[in-house]
Design a protein around this motif. Structure first.
Motif, short mmCIF file in Angstrom:
data_model
loop_
_atom_site.label_atom_id
_atom_site.label_comp_id
_atom_site.label_asym_id
_atom_site.label_seq_id
_atom_site.Cartn_x
_atom_site.Cartn_y
_atom_site.Cartn_z
N LEU A 1 -1.02 15.84 3.02
CA LEU A 1 -1.67 15.32 4.22
C LEU A 1 -1.07 15.93 5.48
O LEU A 1 -1.76 16.16 6.46
N ARG A 2 0.23 16.21 5.46
CA ARG A 2 0.85 16.85 6.62
C ARG A 2 0.42 18.30 6.76
O ARG A 2 0.32 18.81 7.87
N TRP B 1 0.81 -1.21 0.00
CA TRP B 1 0.00 0.00 0.00
C TRP B 1 0.84 1.27 0.00
O TRP B 1 0.35 2.33 -0.35
N THR B 2 2.08 1.20 0.40
CA THR B 2 2.91 2.40 0.45
C THR B 2 3.23 2.93 -0.95
O THR B 2 3.48 4.12 -1.11
N ALA B 3 3.23 2.10 -1.94
CA ALA B 3 3.55 2.54 -3.29
C ALA B 3 2.44 3.45 -3.85
O ALA B 3 2.69 4.21 -4.77
N MET B 4 1.25 3.41 -3.28
CA MET B 4 0.16 4.22 -3.78
C MET B 4 0.20 5.65 -3.27
O MET B 4 -0.50 6.52 -3.76
N MET B 5 1.02 5.93 -2.27
CA MET B 5 1.13 7.29 -1.72
C MET B 5 2.34 7.98 -2.32
O MET B 5 3.47 7.61 -2.07
N LEU B 6 2.08 9.01 -3.13
CA LEU B 6 3.17 9.79 -3.69
C LEU B 6 3.69 10.78 -2.65
O LEU B 6 3.00 11.08 -1.67
N THR B 7 4.87 11.29 -2.86
CA THR B 7 5.43 12.25 -1.91
C THR B 7 4.56 13.51 -1.83
O THR B 7 4.46 14.11 -0.77
N ASP C 1 -6.61 24.10 8.11
CA ASP C 1 -7.89 24.20 8.80
C ASP C 1 -7.76 24.97 10.11
O ASP C 1 -8.69 25.64 10.53
N MET C 2 -6.62 24.92 10.74
CA MET C 2 -6.41 25.61 12.01
C MET C 2 -6.30 27.12 11.81
O MET C 2 -6.57 27.88 12.71
N ASN C 3 -5.88 27.58 10.62
CA ASN C 3 -5.69 29.00 10.37
C ASN C 3 -6.98 29.71 9.96
O ASN C 3 -6.97 30.91 9.77
#
Length: 114
Positions: A24-25, A12-18, A31-33
């Motif tokens: 996501l980070r 599953w890690t191969a499906m997440m691009l940098t 949303d907090m701002n």
């Protein structure tokens, strides 16, 4: 019987691009701002409208503070046109790009000394 060799979580890690992980980070930070839209009374709104009309009449550059989806943005330029029926301001910036801004989103108006 042949045993299946499973890669576990690695598949599953191969499906997440940098780019995905970076977005996501940053997502909770955006949303907090976000801020609540400031409440404006009628005298402030009237003052904004007078300043906008004055800047348009004499072709003065203007800076608008706008509340857009929880974020406060500043837009600067000269007023190209007013749509009083639809309540829109068309602002032309230094690059001759037109920005369309709703009257209801304006929370501050200032004439820029050039």
């Amino acid at each position: 019987m042949k045993k299946i060799k499973d890669r576990g979580a690695k598949k599953w890690t191969a499906m997440m691009l940098t780019e995905h992980t970076a977005m996501l980070r940053q997502w909770p930070e955006t949303d907090m701002n976000k801020e609540q839209k400031p409440k404006l009374d009628e005298s402030q709104i009237r003052e904004f409208e007078e300043t906008i009309h004055y800047a348009m009449a004499f072709a003065y550059p203007i800076r608008l503070r706008c509340w857009i989806e929880g974020l406060i943005e500043e837009k600067a330029g000269r007023i190209h046109r007013l749509d009083e029926v639809g309540r829109w301001i068309y602002l032309k910036d230094g690059d001759d790009a037109l920005a369309r801004i709703r009257f209801a989103d304006i929370i501050g108006v200032e004439i820029v000394n050039s």
